[in-house]
Motif scaffolding. Structure first.
Motif, PDB file in Angstrom:
ATOM      1  N   ASN A   1       0.739   3.912  -2.925  1.00 49.51           N
ATOM      2  CA  ASN A   1       0.403   5.323  -2.675  1.00 49.51           C
ATOM      3  C   ASN A   1       1.470   6.255  -3.242  1.00 49.51           C
TER       4      ASN A   1
ATOM      5  N   MET B   1       1.011   6.428  -6.946  1.00 47.21           N
ATOM      6  CA  MET B   1      -0.139   7.274  -7.302  1.00 47.21           C
ATOM      7  C   MET B   1       0.221   8.754  -7.117  1.00 47.21           C
TER       8      MET B   1
ATOM      9  N   ARG C   1      -8.446  -4.193  -5.321  1.00 49.48           N
ATOM     10  CA  ARG C   1      -8.902  -2.815  -5.578  1.00 49.48           C
ATOM     11  C   ARG C   1      -7.709  -1.882  -5.773  1.00 49.48           C
ATOM     12  N   GLU C   2      -6.671  -2.084  -4.953  1.00 46.61           N
ATOM     13  CA  GLU C   2      -5.475  -1.235  -5.102  1.00 46.61           C
ATOM     14  C   GLU C   2      -4.826  -1.474  -6.462  1.00 46.61           C
ATOM     15  N   ARG C   3      -4.722  -2.753  -6.808  1.00 46.52           N
ATOM     16  CA  ARG C   3      -4.116  -3.116  -8.087  1.00 46.52           C
ATOM     17  C   ARG C   3      -4.882  -2.473  -9.254  1.00 46.52           C
ATOM     18  N   LYS C   4      -6.210  -2.525  -9.158  1.00 46.79           N
ATOM     19  CA  LYS C   4      -7.041  -1.961 -10.242  1.00 46.79           C
ATOM     20  C   LYS C   4      -6.840  -0.435 -10.327  1.00 46.79           C
ATOM     21  N   SER C   5      -6.837   0.224  -9.161  1.00 42.38           N
ATOM     22  CA  SER C   5      -6.642   1.695  -9.171  1.00 42.38           C
ATOM     23  C   SER C   5      -5.311   2.044  -9.825  1.00 42.38           C
ATOM     24  N   LEU C   6      -4.289   1.261  -9.505  1.00 42.19           N
ATOM     25  CA  LEU C   6      -2.958   1.549 -10.047  1.00 42.19           C
ATOM     26  C   LEU C   6      -2.927   1.326 -11.556  1.00 42.19           C
ATOM     27  N   THR C   7      -3.475   0.208 -12.004  1.00 44.16           N
ATOM     28  CA  THR C   7      -3.430  -0.054 -13.455  1.00 44.16           C
ATOM     29  C   THR C   7      -4.349   0.913 -14.204  1.00 44.16           C
ATOM     30  N   ASP C   8      -5.498   1.278 -13.596  1.00 50.79           N
ATOM     31  CA  ASP C   8      -6.375   2.281 -14.230  1.00 50.79           C
ATOM     32  C   ASP C   8      -5.645   3.612 -14.387  1.00 50.79           C
ATOM     33  N   ALA C   9      -4.723   3.891 -13.433  1.00 53.05           N
ATOM     34  CA  ALA C   9      -3.970   5.162 -13.504  1.00 53.05           C
ATOM     35  C   ALA C   9      -2.783   5.050 -14.469  1.00 53.05           C
TER      36      ALA C   9
ATOM     37  N   THR D   1       0.831  -1.210   0.000  1.00 46.94           N
ATOM     38  CA  THR D   1       0.000   0.000   0.000  1.00 46.94           C
ATOM     39  C   THR D   1       0.864   1.258   0.000  1.00 46.94           C
TER      40      THR D   1
END
Ligand code: FAD
Length: 312
Positions: A161, A164, A186-194, A157
């Protein structure tokens, strides 16, 4: 000798300790600063977020100026590695590794923290910091790495962070596990979406050159970055504080209230050992607060304040 009869001992000669010393000296207090020449501030090649220095200032230059400034008002700054701190209810006593002793009625601990570093030979590690290919603090210097190719080591995390946070500065970020990835879906998805690339293999070896840092992965693949940010946490230097009975939180830091007061009258803390933003400016403000609190506490002890029941 000033050391024998100091009003205040400050352990630490980083931005926090030297600011505390400056304030104490200007309060016309005998103040002794003891330090073991390991301030993190001394490792800063050039900081760009110290107000008043629009062209930047190096950590060693800043510390030299702050030392001269405090000394010019009478603060005494000495090298010593402090290994013991005691309090007998009235007086604080500290002892160095070589057995020297000092005592004072107030004590300000500004001992900073250790970084958890990537395994590189010390000289190579420090040269990589100086050349700017190895960085540990995105808040400090992400701006200087706008549009660069950035690697973040530490796929949990904290690493997520940091990646990000850095994303605002560049669209070329790779997150690399130190040993294994520890991210939620969820963290993985946020990172790849970014748009942040997450590699599966752990970092096996880092090699620094003058203008890049290469990370060899466990499968032998080599990734080359303009700059690498390890996100591996820190170890606050709270040994002396703990010996005096101060508690640390889950992150190993002291309570944010400790620059203002602690449960031990006359004891204060300042800078990176306090939970919060590990920055020069915060350390400076803690130093000013801790010194002012210490001075006012001594004034109270010595009857230099108006009585609180003055009848108004
Ligand atoms: C490479 C790098 C770049 C950075 N860049 C920036 C930047 O651009 N901007 C920014 O705001 N911050 C930056 N920082 C962070 C900044 O250096 C710290 O936030 C700041 O130095 C904290 O000040 P401090 O006084 O709390 O601790 P430090 O500067 O770490 O000083 C701690 C002091 O305590 C002393 N000490 C500790 N234990 C003992 C002991 N037992 N006995 C005697 N002395 C002891 C040490 O010798 C030292 O003098 C950077 C840090 C690094 C490593």
């Amino acid at each position: 000798m000033i050391a024998e009869r100091a009003d205040c001992i400050v352990v630490g000669a980083g931005p926090a300790g030297l600011t505390a010393a400056l304030y104490m000296a200007r309060y016309r207090r005998r103040v002794l600063v003891l330090h073991d020449v390991s301030a993190r501030a001394l490792r800063i090649p050039l900081t760009h977020n110290a107000p008043g220095f629009p062209g930047g200032i190096s950590g060693p230059d800043l510390i030299a100026r702050m030392t001269r400034h405090a000394e010019s008002y009478g603060a005494s700054v000495r090298e010593a590695c402090i290994v013991k701190a005691m309090h007998d209810g009235e007086i604080f006593r500290v002892q160095s590794q070589t057995g020297e002793n000092w005592h004072a009625r107030t004590l300000i601990l500004a001992t900073g923290l250790h970084l958890n570093q990537i395994p590189l030979e010390h000289g190579v590690h420090e040269a990589a910091i100086r050349s700017g290919v190895l960085r540990y603090c995105p808040i400090c210097d992400a701006y200087e790495h706008t549009d660069r190719k950035i690697g973040v080591i530490g796929c949990d995390t904290q690493g997520g962070n940091e990646a990000m946070f850095l994303r605002r500065y560049t669209d070329d970020i790779t997150l690399i596990p130190c040993s294994y990835a520890d991210l939620s879906e969820r963290e993985r998805k946020s990172l790849t979406d970014a748009g942040i690339r997450i590699v599966r293999q752990a970092a096996a070896k880092c090699t620094a050159s003058g203008d890049s840092l290469s990370v060899e992965l466990a499968n032998g693949e080599r990734l080359i970055f303009d700059v690498v940010y390890p996100a591996l946490g820190v170890r606050p230097r709270t040994e002396l504080a703990e010996a005096l009975g101060l508690a640390t939180d889950d992150s190993g830091c002291l309570d944010p209230q400790t620059p203002f007061e602690t449960q031990i009258p006359g004891l204060y803390s300042a800078g990176d050992i306090v939970e919060g933003l590990d920055q020069i400016n915060v350390a400076i403000s803690h130093g000013a607060i801790a010194a002012t609190k210490a001075h006012n506490w001594l004034r109270e002890l010595d009857g230099e304040c108006l009585p609180t029941d003055a009848g108004h």
